[in-house]
Design an enzyme around this catalytic site. Structure first.
Site, PDB file in Angstrom:
ATOM      1  N   HIS A 195      -3.497   1.603   0.945  1.00 37.99           N
ATOM      2  CA  HIS A 195      -3.124   1.242   2.328  1.00 37.99           C
ATOM      3  C   HIS A 195      -3.521   2.343   3.312  1.00 37.99           C
ATOM      4  O   HIS A 195      -3.982   2.018   4.524  1.00 37.99           O
ATOM      5  CB  HIS A 195      -1.889   0.516   2.613  1.00 37.99           C
ATOM      6  CG  HIS A 195      -1.899  -0.592   1.701  1.00 37.99           C
ATOM      7  ND1 HIS A 195      -1.042  -0.497   0.361  1.00 37.99           N
ATOM      8  CD2 HIS A 195      -1.898  -1.783   1.599  1.00 37.99           C
ATOM      9  CE1 HIS A 195      -0.788  -1.741  -0.103  1.00 37.99           C
ATOM     10  NE2 HIS A 195      -1.367  -2.761   0.717  1.00 37.99           N
ATOM     11  N   ASP A 209     -10.151  -5.673  -2.868  1.00 35.06           N
ATOM     12  CA  ASP A 209      -9.941  -7.218  -3.005  1.00 35.06           C
ATOM     13  C   ASP A 209     -11.254  -7.728  -2.187  1.00 35.06           C
ATOM     14  O   ASP A 209     -11.084  -8.267  -1.328  1.00 35.06           O
ATOM     15  CB  ASP A 209      -8.754  -7.571  -1.939  1.00 35.06           C
ATOM     16  CG  ASP A 209      -7.481  -7.117  -2.767  1.00 35.06           C
ATOM     17  OD1 ASP A 209      -7.232  -7.416  -3.988  1.00 35.06           O
ATOM     18  OD2 ASP A 209      -6.663  -6.729  -2.160  1.00 35.06           O
ATOM     19  N   ARG A 247       0.396  -2.462  -9.017  1.00 34.65           N
ATOM     20  CA  ARG A 247       0.521  -2.889 -10.020  1.00 34.65           C
ATOM     21  C   ARG A 247       0.524  -1.969 -11.158  1.00 34.65           C
ATOM     22  O   ARG A 247       1.168  -2.073 -12.334  1.00 34.65           O
ATOM     23  CB  ARG A 247      -0.399  -3.891 -10.427  1.00 34.65           C
ATOM     24  CG  ARG A 247      -0.338  -5.413  -9.387  1.00 34.65           C
ATOM     25  CD  ARG A 247      -1.570  -6.150  -9.696  1.00 34.65           C
ATOM     26  NE  ARG A 247      -1.383  -7.265  -9.100  1.00 34.65           N
ATOM     27  CZ  ARG A 247      -1.868  -8.462  -9.224  1.00 34.65           C
ATOM     28  NH1 ARG A 247      -2.903  -8.560 -10.158  1.00 34.65           N
ATOM     29  NH2 ARG A 247      -2.067  -9.464  -8.411  1.00 34.65           N
TER      30      ARG A 247
END
Length: 281
Positions: free
Chosen positions: A37, A151, A188
């Protein structure tokens, strides 16, 4: 770093930036921030005068209420990370602020993007994503919005939203951030053991194989070779591996020179679902 919790406060502040002819970048997140991020924030800072990071756990993109409830919300840590990278503005609304109760039902025609790969696994997920991103675009009115390549299907969905709604925002795709061994950064990964993280490196090796041999092998041979790399590692369950045309994410049988392609991979390691991809052009 300015922190706003209401749309009215944020709009008032951004209006001043627009009047000063400042270029505004938006980085939408659901918090639980990591280096991936922060790389989006840094890239946004290179292409805009002011960077707005939104942190909002969006309820409409969760299929399971329990997943929404369990989603991590380490807000103080997130704010410290954003301050450390000198983010200009953080938008931190409550659910009632973004969904006041008088919204019209939301549906946008995403075509096959809503039905294949991640769309098939999580029905309705991308409708929720586009709903909140459209709200944020209308609110912030950014010149550019930064999203991570990791993503990839989500980015293509948002590009479709921009095209359909004819929004004056440029979608900037930031490269996937990887550790020194090639593992794509993800929250994750924290759920993997040391051995699991080493095992997960096979995902990167399999995608790199596809890219390295794309001109020398057929699509079927590329996929077979990549699957062999994953199988050799052992205890990796492949959910899907596909070579697709980039915009539509339709699977292809042949790599055409005038088209752009991407390899998509989802696999399970130690019960953790890992998502990765690699651009082939």
């Amino acid at each position: 770093m300015k922190i706003f919790k209401t749309q009215k406060e944020l709009q008032s502040f951004l209006q001043g930036l627009r009047e000063a002819a400042k270029k505004i970048a938006l980085v939408p997140t659901m918090g639980a921030l990591h280096e991936g991020h922060l790389s989006l924030i840094r890239e946004a800072q290179q292409i805009a005068d002011a960077t707005v990071c939104s942190i909002f756990v969006n309820p409409t993109q969760f299929n399971d209420p329990k997943d929404l409830e369990r989603y991590p919300r380490p807000i103080q840590n997130d704010l410290q990370l954003l301050e450390a990278v000198a983010c200009d503005v953080v938008f931190l609304p409550e659910v009632d602020e973004m969904y006041p109760g008088d919204d019209m039902p939301w549906h946008i025609d995403l075509g096959e993007l809503d039905q294949i790969w991640e769309g098939a696994k999580r029905p309705g997920h991308f409708q929720g994503v586009t709903q909140i991103v459209y709200k944020l675009f209308q609110l912030v009115r950014p010149d550019v919005a930064c999203f991570g390549q990791k993503d990839f299907q989500q980015v293509m969905v948002i590009q479709r939203l921009v095209d359909i709604k004819e929004l004056p925002v440029r979608i900037h795709i930031c490269p996937t951030v990887r550790n020194q061994d090639g593992l794509a950064l993800s929250s994750r990964n924290l759920r993997l053991s040391d051995a699991g993280r080493i095992k997960a490196l096979a995902l990167y090796r399999s995608l790199a194989f596809i890219k390295n041999y794309k001109t020398a092998k057929t699509v079927d041979a590329l996929k077979d070779g990549a699957l062999q790399i994953l199988a050799q590692e052992g205890d990796i369950e492949v959910e899907y591996l596909a070579i697709c045309e980039r915009r539509t994410l339709r699977e292809v049988d042949l790599l055409l020179p005038h088209k752009q392609h991407v390899a998509l991979l989802v696999a399970w390691v130690e019960g953790v679902r890992l998502i990765d991809n690699m651009l082939l052009d």
